[in-house]
Every structure is written in structure tokens, then in C-alpha cells.
Design an enzyme around this catalytic site. Sequence first.
Site, mmCIF file in Angstrom:
data_model
loop_
_atom_site.group_PDB
_atom_site.id
_atom_site.type_symbol
_atom_site.label_atom_id
_atom_site.label_comp_id
_atom_site.label_asym_id
_atom_site.label_seq_id
_atom_site.Cartn_x
_atom_site.Cartn_y
_atom_site.Cartn_z
ATOM 1 N N ASP A 1 0.837 -1.191 0.000
ATOM 2 C CA ASP A 1 0.000 0.000 0.000
ATOM 3 C C ASP A 1 0.878 1.249 0.000
ATOM 4 O O ASP A 1 1.854 1.339 0.756
ATOM 5 C CB ASP A 1 -0.902 -0.020 1.250
ATOM 6 C CG ASP A 1 -2.024 0.983 1.188
ATOM 7 O OD1 ASP A 1 -2.470 1.309 0.076
ATOM 8 O OD2 ASP A 1 -2.483 1.415 2.271
ATOM 9 N N HIS B 1 -9.968 4.408 -0.363
ATOM 10 C CA HIS B 1 -9.119 4.384 0.827
ATOM 11 C C HIS B 1 -9.863 5.087 1.965
ATOM 12 O O HIS B 1 -10.808 5.835 1.736
ATOM 13 C CB HIS B 1 -7.809 5.125 0.550
ATOM 14 C CG HIS B 1 -6.876 4.388 -0.352
ATOM 15 N ND1 HIS B 1 -5.533 4.244 -0.059
ATOM 16 C CD2 HIS B 1 -7.063 3.752 -1.535
ATOM 17 C CE1 HIS B 1 -4.947 3.557 -1.023
ATOM 18 N NE2 HIS B 1 -5.860 3.257 -1.936
#
Length: 276
Positions: A81, A204
Site C-alpha cells: 500500500d 481508501h
Amino acid sequence: MLVNMNNMLQTAVKNNRIVPGFNVFGYEDAKVIIEVAQTIGAPVLLMTNKDAANFMPVKYYGALYRKMAEEASVDVCIHLDHGKNVVDIAKAIQAGYTSVMYDGSAYPIEENIKNSKDIYSICSPCDVSLEVEVGCVSYSEPGLNVSEKLTEVEEVLAMSNEVNVNCIAVAVGNVHRMTEQKAVIDFERLEKIAKVCPVPLVIHGSTGIPDDQIEKLRYYGVGKMNIGTAVRMAFGNTVRDFSNENPHIFDRIQLFQKPMEKMKKVVTEKYRLLGW
């Protein structure tokens, strides 16, 4: 089964589901998340964020998560990520990660696209899936000076036309590391983006999104949702409370049992909201 994220996201979008990407920090949370995914019969992404990567080299996480994924009965993708540069991405690929995110959100779209092309050139030969971010998702955490830049339809089009990415993270009112569900998603903007984007979208900062909005997101081309703060809060708050109630217990394995049980409940509920 160890896989990249391409097929799992596309299949999820077709069925109005979203695949969760959970930030994990070691064996305990990865174990819980895989167990829940197997019980439900759903795919999952085990993600290493920048905090975890700063704490321990990705080569160690990669060795652990790959073995756990290979032995799982469901599809498990190991994902880096917010990789910021080629070095971050290359280290993850060398460590056996099957998917990466390149975060070029701080750059103008032209530079973001250029850098994304370079990242794709090292991902593609290794069959590693690639996520990019268009726009910029802000942070609620004090000290992180990241300004929100809402995603523009034209920039999503430019990215998807020029780089063969597998998914695109967007900023539509979502905020990283919120501890309360107070985010307001701009569904009008999201709908316009979804209509022109040929690949699944990524959200996100899901912990701050109210449950009803999470369920609604399933119908707007979202294939992946990142979940971190909710799981960390479940684990951290429970281990603190348990320690205060049981000051004589110091063994790590004993300390982590109730936090893992609490985390399992949170993970299970997130799967339900995402359509599983």
C-alpha cells in the site's frame, strides 16, 4: 491460493461486491483475516502500509504472508500500500508481493502518469497487479500535511488511457485514518468517474465512512476498499482494556487472544457491508 488482485476485483464489481484490503502488521491479524475470508468463502488482500514497512523490511512480511496465502483455501493477494517510488515497488516485488500501489497523488497528473508507466514496466513482467491514485485522499491524523484533491473525471480518463493499471484509487470525500464515521462521499462525482473508468475503483480511508454509504458504494464501480484504522482500533483498544483488567498477565500469546476475537468480529462485519 496466492494470486494478484486483477480477477478478484473485476469479478466483485460484476456482482456488486467489494473486496476488502486489510492493513496487516504480522501473523496475528493476518491469521484472523484469512480465517474470516475462508469461513465466508471470499477473496482478500493482505496489505502492508508505510508504517509497517518502516517498522520491518517487506522481505520478512512477504515470506510470512506468501506462505499463509499459498495454504489458504480462498484467493489471497499480498499488496504493498502507498509505494512512493520505484525502489519501494521493486523491494515488494522481490519479496514476493503479488500486487502494489504506486502513490503519485502528490504530483501533477502528467508526472503521476509518467511515473505510473515506469512502475508498470516492472510490474507487468512479474505478473504483479498495479493500483494508482488519481486525486489525493487526505489524512485526519495530526502532523500529516496532506491536502485533499478531489478526483477529476478527466484525470481518471487520462490515466486509464495511458497506463494499463488494474484499478484506480479516488478521492471523493473519503479520508485516511478517521476514527469516527463522519465522512460524506460525493456520489455524484463518483458516478461520473465510474461511467468513464474501464477498471475497478478503490476507496481508501473506509473507517470514517458510515455503514449505509459503504453499502451504497457497491453499486458505483468500486472493487476494492482499504480497511486499516477500524481493525487497529479493535485490536489496540481491546489489548489495552484487557491489560488494565489483568495486570498480572504479561505473556504475548495470552494478551492477544481477546484482541484477535474482537478483530474477527470487525472483519466479519466489514465483509457483510461489502456484500459477502
